[in-house]
Design a protein around this motif. Structure first.
Motif, PDB file in Angstrom:
ATOM      1  N   LEU A  98       0.834  -1.203   0.000  1.00 16.93           N
ATOM      2  CA  LEU A  98       0.000   0.000   0.000  1.00 16.93           C
ATOM      3  C   LEU A  98       0.869   1.254   0.000  1.00 16.93           C
ATOM      4  O   LEU A  98       0.575   2.221  -0.712  1.00 16.93           O
ATOM      5  CB  LEU A  98      -0.947   0.000   1.200  1.00 16.93           C
ATOM      6  N   GLU A  99       1.954   1.237   0.752  1.00 14.95           N
ATOM      7  CA  GLU A  99       2.892   2.370   0.778  1.00 14.95           C
ATOM      8  C   GLU A  99       3.487   2.594  -0.606  1.00 14.95           C
ATOM      9  O   GLU A  99       3.543   3.723  -1.103  1.00 14.95           O
ATOM     10  CB  GLU A  99       4.000   2.101   1.805  1.00 14.95           C
ATOM     11  N   LEU A 100       3.936   1.524  -1.246  1.00 11.94           N
ATOM     12  CA  LEU A 100       4.541   1.633  -2.570  1.00 11.94           C
ATOM     13  C   LEU A 100       3.533   2.107  -3.628  1.00 11.94           C
ATOM     14  O   LEU A 100       3.913   2.716  -4.625  1.00 11.94           O
ATOM     15  CB  LEU A 100       5.155   0.299  -2.995  1.00 11.94           C
ATOM     16  N   MET A 101       2.261   1.848  -3.396  1.00 15.44           N
ATOM     17  CA  MET A 101       1.214   2.291  -4.316  1.00 15.44           C
ATOM     18  C   MET A 101       0.828   3.747  -4.083  1.00 15.44           C
ATOM     19  O   MET A 101       0.021   4.302  -4.814  1.00 15.44           O
ATOM     20  CB  MET A 101      -0.023   1.400  -4.160  1.00 15.44           C
ATOM     21  N   GLY A 102       1.397   4.358  -3.040  1.00 15.99           N
ATOM     22  CA  GLY A 102       1.097   5.759  -2.754  1.00 15.99           C
ATOM     23  C   GLY A 102      -0.183   5.971  -1.963  1.00 15.99           C
ATOM     24  O   GLY A 102      -0.728   7.075  -1.942  1.00 15.99           O
ATOM     25  N   VAL A 103      -0.664   4.929  -1.295  1.00 15.62           N
ATOM     26  CA  VAL A 103      -1.873   5.052  -0.480  1.00 15.62           C
ATOM     27  C   VAL A 103      -1.571   5.937   0.727  1.00 15.62           C
ATOM     28  O   VAL A 103      -0.487   5.860   1.317  1.00 15.62           O
ATOM     29  CB  VAL A 103      -2.373   3.658  -0.041  1.00 15.62           C
ATOM     30  N   SER A 104      -2.516   6.753   1.098  1.00 17.85           N
ATOM     31  CA  SER A 104      -2.374   7.670   2.228  1.00 17.85           C
ATOM     32  C   SER A 104      -1.974   6.916   3.501  1.00 17.85           C
ATOM     33  O   SER A 104      -2.538   5.857   3.800  1.00 17.85           O
ATOM     34  CB  SER A 104      -3.703   8.390   2.456  1.00 17.85           C
ATOM     35  N   PRO A 105      -1.024   7.468   4.265  1.00 19.36           N
ATOM     36  CA  PRO A 105      -0.621   6.824   5.524  1.00 19.36           C
ATOM     37  C   PRO A 105      -1.793   6.572   6.476  1.00 19.36           C
ATOM     38  O   PRO A 105      -1.836   5.531   7.132  1.00 19.36           O
ATOM     39  CB  PRO A 105       0.366   7.820   6.130  1.00 19.36           C
ATOM     40  N   ILE A 127      10.612  -1.008   3.010  1.00 17.92           N
ATOM     41  CA  ILE A 127      10.872  -0.637   1.624  1.00 17.92           C
ATOM     42  C   ILE A 127      12.247  -1.172   1.223  1.00 17.92           C
ATOM     43  O   ILE A 127      13.247  -0.925   1.892  1.00 17.92           O
ATOM     44  CB  ILE A 127      10.824   0.901   1.440  1.00 17.92           C
ATOM     45  N   SER A 128      12.294  -1.894   0.130  1.00 21.75           N
ATOM     46  CA  SER A 128      13.555  -2.466  -0.347  1.00 21.75           C
ATOM     47  C   SER A 128      14.443  -1.392  -0.953  1.00 21.75           C
ATOM     48  O   SER A 128      13.969  -0.316  -1.340  1.00 21.75           O
ATOM     49  CB  SER A 128      13.266  -3.544  -1.404  1.00 21.75           C
ATOM     50  N   ASP A 129      15.723  -1.681  -1.076  1.00 23.77           N
ATOM     51  CA  ASP A 129      16.643  -0.763  -1.744  1.00 23.77           C
ATOM     52  C   ASP A 129      16.218  -0.542  -3.191  1.00 23.77           C
ATOM     53  O   ASP A 129      16.323   0.562  -3.721  1.00 23.77           O
ATOM     54  CB  ASP A 129      18.080  -1.306  -1.707  1.00 23.77           C
ATOM     55  N   GLU A 130      15.739  -1.586  -3.821  1.00 28.17           N
ATOM     56  CA  GLU A 130      15.284  -1.484  -5.216  1.00 28.17           C
ATOM     57  C   GLU A 130      14.145  -0.474  -5.341  1.00 28.17           C
ATOM     58  O   GLU A 130      14.131   0.371  -6.230  1.00 28.17           O
ATOM     59  CB  GLU A 130      14.832  -2.860  -5.698  1.00 28.17           C
ATOM     60  N   ALA A 131      13.176  -0.544  -4.425  1.00 30.31           N
ATOM     61  CA  ALA A 131      12.053   0.402  -4.461  1.00 30.31           C
ATOM     62  C   ALA A 131      12.527   1.819  -4.148  1.00 30.31           C
ATOM     63  O   ALA A 131      12.057   2.788  -4.753  1.00 30.31           O
ATOM     64  CB  ALA A 131      10.972  -0.024  -3.474  1.00 30.31           C
ATOM     65  N   ALA A 132      13.468   1.942  -3.213  1.00 29.12           N
ATOM     66  CA  ALA A 132      14.005   3.266  -2.876  1.00 29.12           C
ATOM     67  C   ALA A 132      14.749   3.865  -4.069  1.00 29.12           C
ATOM     68  O   ALA A 132      14.613   5.056  -4.366  1.00 29.12           O
ATOM     69  CB  ALA A 132      14.921   3.172  -1.665  1.00 29.12           C
ATOM     70  N   LEU A 133      15.531   3.039  -4.771  1.00 26.85           N
ATOM     71  CA  LEU A 133      16.240   3.517  -5.958  1.00 26.85           C
ATOM     72  C   LEU A 133      15.261   3.950  -7.046  1.00 26.85           C
ATOM     73  O   LEU A 133      15.455   4.977  -7.694  1.00 26.85           O
ATOM     74  CB  LEU A 133      17.175   2.431  -6.499  1.00 26.85           C
ATOM     75  N   ALA A 134      14.221   3.182  -7.257  1.00 30.22           N
ATOM     76  CA  ALA A 134      13.225   3.550  -8.253  1.00 30.22           C
ATOM     77  C   ALA A 134      12.563   4.878  -7.891  1.00 30.22           C
ATOM     78  O   ALA A 134      12.286   5.708  -8.769  1.00 30.22           O
ATOM     79  CB  ALA A 134      12.154   2.450  -8.355  1.00 30.22           C
TER      80      ALA A 134
END
Length: 142
Positions: A98-105, A127-134
């Motif tokens: 949900l966080e990665l999809m941009g859903v409200s906290p 959050i993975s390093d891959e997601a953080a890099l993206a």
């Protein structure tokens, strides 16, 4: 849903029209008072569990904890899932997705039935390093 809540879940706690479960919350007052919201994708699985449960007391999961965990372990082997994954991991995965999809906290906290997002962020968002890099690469594209 926490595993203990799954073991406590009874058929009459499910509101199929509203797609909620009420009454099986554990651990905190917040979880006891808030309904569990159900994704439409979960409904067929839940319906099948209800229809096939051998419980005479109305429990959705018609098995004891030992059998559940034995079946869960076998499923992980069958599907090549890491052994460290536990049933509780689904709460972490849900929060992270949900966080990665941009859903409200505040919505994520509501889904997990936390009183505030700080609890969610501290214990559930991974959050993975891959997601953080993206994410940082999106800055350059602006």
């Amino acid at each position: 849903m926490m595993p203990g809540e799954l073991f406590a879940l009874k058929k009459d706690m499910i509101n199929w029209e509203e797609r909620t479960i009420t009454g099986c919350g554990l651990k905190t007052k917040e979880r006891r008072e808030r309904s569990i919201v159900l994704s439409a994708s979960v409904l067929p699985v839940l319906r099948d569990l209800c229809d096939t449960s051998p419980s005479r007391n109305g429990f959705v999961l018609g098995m004891n904890k030992d059998k559940f965990y034995d079946l869960f372990s076998q499923m992980k082997k069958d599907l090549n899932i890491r052994q460290e994954v536990r049933p509780y991991s689904s709460r972490h995965s849900t929060a992270t997705e949900l966080e990665l999809m941009g859903v409200s906290p505040s919505v994520i906290a509501q889904v997990l039935r936390h009183k505030n997002y700080a609890t969610t962020a501290k214990h559930y968002i991974d959050i993975s390093d891959e997601a953080a890099l993206a994410a940082v690469d999106r800055i350059a594209k602006r």
